[in-house]
Design an enzyme around this catalytic site. Structure first.
Site, short mmCIF file in Angstrom:
data_model
loop_
_atom_site.label_atom_id
_atom_site.label_comp_id
_atom_site.label_asym_id
_atom_site.label_seq_id
_atom_site.Cartn_x
_atom_site.Cartn_y
_atom_site.Cartn_z
N CYS A 108 -24.96 -61.82 37.50
CA CYS A 108 -24.47 -61.16 39.32
C CYS A 108 -25.23 -60.30 39.70
O CYS A 108 -26.32 -60.27 39.47
CB CYS A 108 -22.98 -61.20 39.03
SG CYS A 108 -22.06 -61.09 40.73
N THR A 109 -24.25 -59.28 40.20
CA THR A 109 -25.07 -58.10 40.84
C THR A 109 -25.66 -57.08 39.96
O THR A 109 -26.43 -55.99 40.25
CB THR A 109 -24.06 -57.26 41.75
OG1 THR A 109 -23.01 -56.95 41.16
CG2 THR A 109 -23.95 -58.14 42.87
#
Length: 328
Positions: A108-109
């Site tokens: 993800c981030t």
């Protein structure tokens, strides 16, 4: 084979599934191999060794401080709301130790943290679709691909949001220990070992914006419900009561993609579902999805998914009534 160390970096505001999903996959390798010593050694660490609170409110207790962590084979950086404020201590550590890892992974981030440390420059990467534009804007030296659920570029592997970390971890286990081991883990976790990295993060309908004007919205929905119909620009423009040129320009302006691109994505998506869920032949599927010939569908599949329809079915066709037996 020497046991590989997976070091998972923890920080405040981390997404708990970004941690637990890949960790459960790597932890399952030893059981699938029948020898925990042949699997992975998993180690978690925060900057100061103290507990961290996840974005969902859980508290995670790391094994050590980053300064005391073992040298990793695989360095995994999860994502979460904690990637938004700057964390100089973590970034400095990643900048120094990241290049030493044999495999650099983000979920993800977590890709934002790797980018802040300068570890993604010149790489092709992905992240959660909602942050792709920001990552590309803030780091123009990185090629950000918003479509795949994960991307491999040399020793760097990045994944899309949350559950895509499980897909990436399964792919890494398959690379290290073979398909049967990864499949055993997937079955135990009751997930499908079925999503290739170039599978889209979301459907064609979600990938495209919803048009503001009602005639265009109706055309979008009609395409989804009638993939086998004549979906040429002229035909769709006539349905929207617009000239072909005006329709094409307005559709792109309001949805973010051309009518042809939207039609192709809808047809591929519909064909994928039929190949996964039915026993219809390739020729029958191609007709049901509006392809003139099976060869036309094959070309579209290779272009979009990197696999022919036959190969896609071989890998991802659902097997009914699978019974899993666990041993205590």
């Amino acid at each position: 084979m020497e046991q590989r160390t997976v070091l998972v970096v923890l920080f405040e505001g981390i997404q708990s599934l970004d941690v637990s999903g890949p960790v459960e996959v790597f932890a399952g390798a030893g059981h699938a191999l029948g020898d925990p010593g042949r699997g992975y050694r998993i180690h978690t660490a925060s900057v100061d060794g103290g507990p961290v609170r996840t974005s969902g409110g859980l508290t995670l207790l790391p094994d050590s401080a980053l300064a005391d962590a073992p040298a990793p084979h695989t360095l995994l950086v999860p994502g979460g709301s904690g990637t938004r404020p700057p964390d100089p201590g973590l970034i400095d550590w990643l900048r120094e130790h990241g290049p030493r890892a044999e495999r650099l992974v983000s979920v993800c981030t977590g890709a934002v943290r790797l980018a802040e440390a300068g570890l993604l420059e010149g790489r092709r990467v992905t992240t959660h679709w909602a942050y792709c534009d920001r990552l590309a804007r803030d780091y123009p030296g990185i090629e950000v691909d918003p479509d795949p659920i994960y991307v491999r570029d040399g020793h760097v592997a990045t994944s899309a949001g949350v559950t895509a970390g499980i897909d990436l971890a399964l792919a890494l286990v398959e690379e290290d220990h073979g398909r049967e081991v990864a499949l055993t883990i997937a079955r135990y976790l009751v997930v499908f070992l079925r999503r290739p990295g170039n599978q889209a993060q979301f459907s064609a309908q979600l990938a495209a914006q919803t048009a503001r004007r009602e005639p265009l919205r109706e055309v979008q929905q009609w395409i989804v419900e009638h993939p086998a119909e004549n979906l040429s620009v002229d035909s769709l423009a006539d349905r929207a009561r617009l000239s072909p040129r005006h329709f094409a320009r307005a559709f792109h302006a309001e949805t973010g993609m051309t009518p042809g691109k939207y039609v192709e994505r809808v047809r591929v998506e519909h064909a994928r579902r039929l190949l996964e869920d039915t026993s219809d032949g390739v020729e029958e599927v191609s007709r049901a999805c509006g392809y003139g010939t099976p060869e036309a569908m094959r070309r579209s599949f290779v272009k979009t998914l990197g696999a022919s329809p036959a190969e896609y079915r071989r890998r991802f066709h659902r097997t009914p009534n699978v019974t899993l037996t666990t041993h205590r």
